[in-house]
Scaffold this active site. Structure first.
Site, PDB file in Angstrom:
ATOM      1  N   CYS A 207       0.910  -1.608  -0.044  1.00 32.62           N
ATOM      2  CA  CYS A 207       0.188   0.209   0.067  1.00 32.62           C
ATOM      3  C   CYS A 207       0.340   1.579   0.253  1.00 32.62           C
ATOM      4  CB  CYS A 207      -0.987   0.187   1.060  1.00 32.62           C
ATOM      5  SG  CYS A 207       0.030  -0.210   2.681  1.00 32.62           S
ATOM      6  N   HIS A 452      -1.311   1.077   7.229  1.00 38.28           N
ATOM      7  CA  HIS A 452      -1.529   0.890   6.190  1.00 38.28           C
ATOM      8  C   HIS A 452      -1.532   2.909   5.185  1.00 38.28           C
ATOM      9  CE1 HIS A 452      -3.647   0.045   2.778  1.00 38.28           C
ATOM     10  NE2 HIS A 452      -5.050   1.080   3.117  1.00 38.28           N
ATOM     11  N   ASP A 469      -7.202   4.510  -2.014  1.00 36.63           N
ATOM     12  CA  ASP A 469      -7.109   3.502  -1.082  1.00 36.63           C
ATOM     13  C   ASP A 469      -6.605   2.085  -1.762  1.00 36.63           C
ATOM     14  OD1 ASP A 469      -6.445   2.174   1.119  1.00 36.63           O
ATOM     15  OD2 ASP A 469      -8.402   2.931   1.815  1.00 36.63           O
TER      16      ASP A 469
END
Length: 1094
Positions: A207, A452, A469
């Site tokens: 991520c 994250h 995202d």
């Protein structure tokens, strides 16, 4: 009196000092599949616009009469839903006004109802509206949480103070602004349809990379430069091509895009894709790689043009006319968060002047020691300004990384010319206007041990923000992108106003980590238009073909239940493999392309198709079953019968599976003449020809022979096939098996094939007869032995464990001396004994901790053997030593951590001593390598195990008898204060710890500390704070405890600490210690460096 006023959606007015409230607590979010919001039925949810907003005003008359009970407003409608405001005028069991937004018809709504709203509640100041109290929150209402708001909205003492203007003539004015938002069904969410953009798939822990790639992609000037980079053919070996492919798919794709091609081009394996790295470090490494690959191309210098700025470091003497300056470039700026309220405060700190005076005077070349000013100013800023926010820092006192979650604000427009250009150096070009607008905000959500990453970006610098995202892209407003990423502390509203709960505060673990600004004057150039002509036609063609292949595979998958596959090996397959990829047996079916046909196609029809495809008449085809023999070889075993040829392919495959074969494998015997009918005496044999001079083996064909005939009968035919003289003397060998050992035996040419036990599918190898000393491998048997045992080994330098340095072809039977001699020869070394080898761990892709001792392993095969006896590695690591390995093994090698007295830091040394040495010998050796605070300083040696002092060593002890060589030995100067210790003073062991589920977890480096007789904790704390130079704010969070047998007994400032300790010899086991408890989680943050290998 109530009034409802429809309003266009707009950000609500926000007082500068107002505390923003977010309804749900943010916790650490770790990598992996992210939870999705459950889609529940909602009234006309699909017909709702993105937001429907109205303002409702409620005048509460005679509010003093409502004391002691809650009251509701009239019902008002927003977005087709009924709402009301719920107020506790004297507080919901708190000394504050309590106020909530309530779903008016919650009890009558169907099961599973849900609605989302962003709303603000306000108490209007009737004397000065600027002093109105307003709080805002977003919430998804449902049957369990039908009301939501603020238990502690404002203090009652302020509300009922007549002078403050919140209640006038016993009237209070409440205002509610409600924006009903469409609930997103993320299970069926289409990012492209909803936003026009697509996301990137997460490979496990990528991520951080996805957020950076989206940011770079949405800088069109950067994207255009990437499109114009020259490339090679395969994406997995070319970073530019992989990045072009990724950008093209982001631009034209309809679904989320995989980044596996890109990470392969980085040289990463799947292990690295599951390791989270730092986004700032990746940004630097990637830009460096691209900058290097752009050299010599039409886009050379793009990285510098976009991201490079310059600053000037200076030191200016105060008393004399001397100034030293140094110009440096930067691609990003790392700004302090701790102690800074916003970006401007960080820039102020960045250019703050440091005074060099007192003991810290500047040593100038010309004037000697001088008082001076030291600082830094900017010469120029880049068009794209990347600001890395220092959210993580190292805590030296506790030997841990910590995350800084403090509130830190950043503006939509950043003016770096403010205050008459105080950030600029005298030589800066003042005609350039350094006014920047915010382009993207990269966010880290979580803690120091992981979390994250996602990004808020406005691609065209319009008012519309988007959240990227991983796979999901959503539209977001300005407040979500900016204010909610400031970090800091927020109030958590209660879910049920009827319960007696005090207000809760929580730390926001989601906060901005990196900011990207674009200079206003360069906006048109950076956010430029991209034409289709900017994209290479070869790239478009390749990607279109990939898409077509994907569609074909999808179609095949959908029709898979109707089809089956089988494999047919022909003589040209055998000829192509034998002697190249294969030496034993006949064919590797893994390399045979499968044939896909309908399951119910009769096999006779397959023969017809073969006739059309390859020009082999049906009567010239004979298909053979292929099977595994008891000796684990694979050979054709018998032809298909006429009845079997009438079966469908599906039936034949079922028959193959019953014969323990995973797929239908056939051999095609072909002859362009009509194949004769087989008799019981016929056998089909396969032949390989070996050339001992060239050390080459090749397949030369098959022959249908009589089992009753002799091998000597076919010698002329074999000579003809090989191109030998008609009467050449040849040798024949039968290849029998090759696992676990080679079995290749001479054939008696004067007896029949049947007496030689040669049957269908057997392999005969032949060669010219030669003497055994004529060639390195004079016959087929010796050549097979060589091939069976040869091993290509990839050698890697131990310091660079990811990169193959060179490869050597060796024999598995090579001895230890053979291996190191070959390696030394390749490296040009005279002494092979100065080489040290280490084995490889395949599943970790790293070397073993223990090296191979001198001549401790007999053969190369043992060096490469894994725990699973059927698996072997092909990698070894090597080191070049300064002394021979046998001599080194006669020494003790110690890793010593020396704790300097001043400054407070640890230096590591490698020390070698003869076996049998004492710690006194070690001290003598170490003193020659380190700088002591005093020439007569005494040293203390101790070992740390599980973050506790496990053992203190006496100088007379022998090292090899007591020390574990795998654990660093800690050495420190004994402080002078200990020498003046009184008879009842005590040297105690101090540990750092934290509580994990009520269990003690030790961490960091323990230390010794002298406690005086009768000394209270308050005095000890002063000395410990001074030792570690810990700020008051942080030190106040530390708790002190007496720890015995892993149980803490917390101490008060007035406690006499030594009264808790039993008198014991300090060199004995440590069952008791003084513990320093730290409330924040002290997990070390993974800090593996980012590497791009290609």
């Amino acid at each position: 009196m109530t009034m409802v006023t429809p309003r266009a959606p707009e950000p609500p007015p926000q007082d500068q000092d107002e505390e923003m409230l977010v309804p749900q607590q943010e916790v650490e979010v770790f990598e992996g599949p992210q939870p999705m919001e459950e889609s529940m039925p909602a009234v006309d949810n699909e017909s709702l616009p993105d937001a429907s907003t109205s303002r409702f005003t409620w005048k509460i008359e005679s509010i003093s009469k409502h004391s002691g009970r809650k009251t509701h407003s009239d019902i008002f409608v927003v977005g087709g839903y009924s709402w009301r405001v719920l107020v506790f005028p004297t507080g919901n069991n708190v000394n504050h006004l309590s106020m909530y937004l309530d779903v008016a018809d919650a009890k009558s709504l169907p099961i599973g109802w849900s609605r989302s709203a962003q709303f603000s509640l306000a108490v209007i100041n009737q004397l000065d509206s600027k002093h109105s109290v307003r709080k805002e929150v977003t919430h998804t209402f449902n049957s369990r949480e039908s009301d939501w708001g603020f238990t502690s909205f404002m203090p009652l003492i302020d509300l009922y103070d007549p002078s403050k203007g919140y209640i006038v003539n016993d009237q209070c004015i409440i205002e509610a602004e409600v924006a009903v938002r469409k609930i997103v069904d993320y299970w069926n969410y289409d990012s492209k349809k909803e936003t026009g953009y697509v996301g990137l798939k997460n490979q496990g822990a990528t991520c951080y990379m996805n957020s950076l790639l989206q940011t770079l992609y949405h800088i069109p000037y950067f994207r255009k430069a990437v499109y114009h980079m020259p490339t090679v053919d395969t994406p997995s070996g070319s970073i530019p091509l992989a990045l072009q492919s990724l950008f093209y798919r982001l631009q034209h794709g309809d679904n989320s895009i995989s980044t596996k091609e890109l990470t392969k081009s980085f040289g990463w394996d799947s292990y690295e894709s599951f390791m989270q790295h730092d986004v700032q470090e990746l940004n630097r490494v990637l830009c460096e790689k691209l900058e290097d690959k752009m050299k010599g191309t039409i886009v050379e210098g793009t990285i510098q043009k976009l991201f490079e700025g310059h600053h000037m470091n200076y030191i200016e003497c105060i008393g004399v006319d001397y100034k030293s300056t140094r110009k440096e470039s930067f691609y990003d700026l790392a700004l302090d968060v701790k102690g800074c309220s916003d970006v401007y405060a960080s820039f102020d700190k960045y250019v703050a002047v440091e005074m060099l005076d007192g003991d810290n005077k500047y040593q100038s070349e010309k004037y000697g020691l001088q008082d001076a000013k030291k600082g830094m100013l900017f010469i120029d800023f880049p068009p794209v300004l990347q600001l890395q926010l220092k959210r993580f820092e190292y805590d030296h006192a506790r030997d841990i990384m910590v995350k800084i979650n403090d509130r830190y604000e950043f503006p939509l427009q950043l003016d770096l010319d403010r205050d008459d250009g105080k950030y600029l150096s005298p030589e800066a070009d003042r005609s350039v206007r350094n006014l920047y607008t915010l382009h993207s905000v990269l966010v880290h959500s979580g803690g120091v041990s992981g979390g994250h990453y996602y990004a808020f970006i406005r691609p065209t610098l319009s008012n519309q923000w988007y959240k990227f995202d991983d796979e999901r892209v959503t539209k977001e407003d300005l407040k979500r992108a900016l204010e909610e990423q400031y970090g800091g502390e927020e109030e958590l509203p209660h879910t049920n106003p009827g319960l007696n709960m005090n207000p809760l505060k929580f730390t926001k673990y989601s906060n901005a980590y990196m900011l990207v600004y674009i200079r206003e004057s360069d906006k048109e150039k950076i956010v430029c238009d991209l034409e289709e002509t900017d994209i290479n036609e070869d790239l478009k063609t390749r990607l279109r073909k990939e898409d077509e292949d994907k569609e074909n595979k999808k179609k095949e998958k959908a029709e898979a239940h109707m089809f089956t596959t089988f494999k047919v090996a022909r003589d040209h397959d055998l000829a192509a493999q034998i002697g190249r990829d294969l030496f034993f047996d006949l064919v590797d079916y893994e390399k045979i392309h499968p044939i896909r046909v309908l399951k119910d196609m009769p096999f006779n029809q397959v023969k017809e198709e073969f006739s059309k495809e390859f020009g082999i008449p049906v009567h010239s085809q004979r298909f053979w079953w292929w099977s595994k023999r008891q000796n684990n070889t694979y050979r054709p075993t018998r032809p298909l019968t006429q009845q079997e040829e009438s079966y469908t392919v599906g039936q034949l495959k079922d028959a193959a599976i019953r014969m323990n074969s995973s797929e239908l494998r056939l051999y095609l015997e072909e002859n362009h003449l009509t194949l004769a009918s087989r008799t019981k005496d016929d056998i089909l044999l396969f032949f390989k020809l070996y050339d001992p001079e060239k050390e080459e083996l090749r397949y030369v064909g098959n022959l249908l022979l009589k089992a009753s005939s002799k091998p000597s009968d076919i010698v002329p035919k074999l000579n003809e096939i090989a191109g030998f003289q008609h009467d050449e003397d040849i040798e024949l060998y039968e290849e029998i098996k090759f696992e676990p050992n080679i079995m290749c035996e001479p054939v008696d040419c004067d007896v029949s094939f049947s007496l030689n036990q040669i049957a269908d599918g057997d392999i005969l190898c032949y060669q010219k007869r030669c003497s055994l000393d004529q060639h390195r491998h004079p016959n087929v048997s010796s050549f097979f032995e060589y091939v069976h045992n040869r091993q290509v080994v990839h050698f890697r330098l131990l310091e660079k464990p990811k990169q193959d340095d060179f490869s050597l072809e060796l024999s598995k039977r090579s001895t230890y001396d053979d291996v190191v001699e070959k390696v030394a020869q390749h490296l040009g070394m005279d002494d092979p004994s100065k080489l040290r080898l280490t084995q490889h761990i395949p599943h970790l892709q790293q070397p073993k901790h223990q090296y191979i001792k001198y001549r401790s392993i007999d053969h190369l095969s043992d060096m490469l053997l894994l725990r699973n006896p059927n698996q072997m590695s092909d990698i070894l690591y090597y080191e070049i030593l300064d002394i021979p390995l046998p001599e080194l093994q006669g020494l003790i090698t110690l890793r010593v951590a020396f704790h300097q007295a001043t400054p407070n830091e640890v230096l590591f040394h490698i020390i070698r001593l003869p076996k049998g040495s004492t710690y006194s010998d070690l001290i003598d050796d170490l003193k020659s390598k380190v700088q002591l605070s005093r020439s007569d300083a005494e040293l203390r040696l101790f070992q740390v195990n599980n973050n506790k002092i496990w053992k203190v060593y006496l100088p007379t002890e022998k090292i090899d008898a007591v020390h574990d060589p795998n654990v660093p030995l800690h050495v420190e100067e004994i402080p002078e204060v200990e020498k003046s210790a009184g008879p009842r003073d005590r040297l105690v062991h101090v540990v750092h710890f934290f509580k994990d589920n009520q269990h003690i977890q030790y961490y960091g480096l323990p230390f010794f500390f002298l406690i005086r007789e009768g000394e209270a904790l308050s005095d000890i704390k002063v000395r410990i704070q001074k030792k570690f130079e810990v700020p008051d704010e942080q030190f106040l969070k530390w708790k002190f405890a007496y720890v015995a047998y892993n149980r803490p007994d917390y101490l008060q400032d007035s406690d006499i600490v030594l009264s808790r300790f039993q008198q014991k010899n300090i060199y004995g086991p440590w069952e008791q210690s003084l513990g320093l408890e730290h409330s924040d989680m002290p997990t070390k943050r993974a800090n593996q460096p980012v590497k791009i290998y290609n």
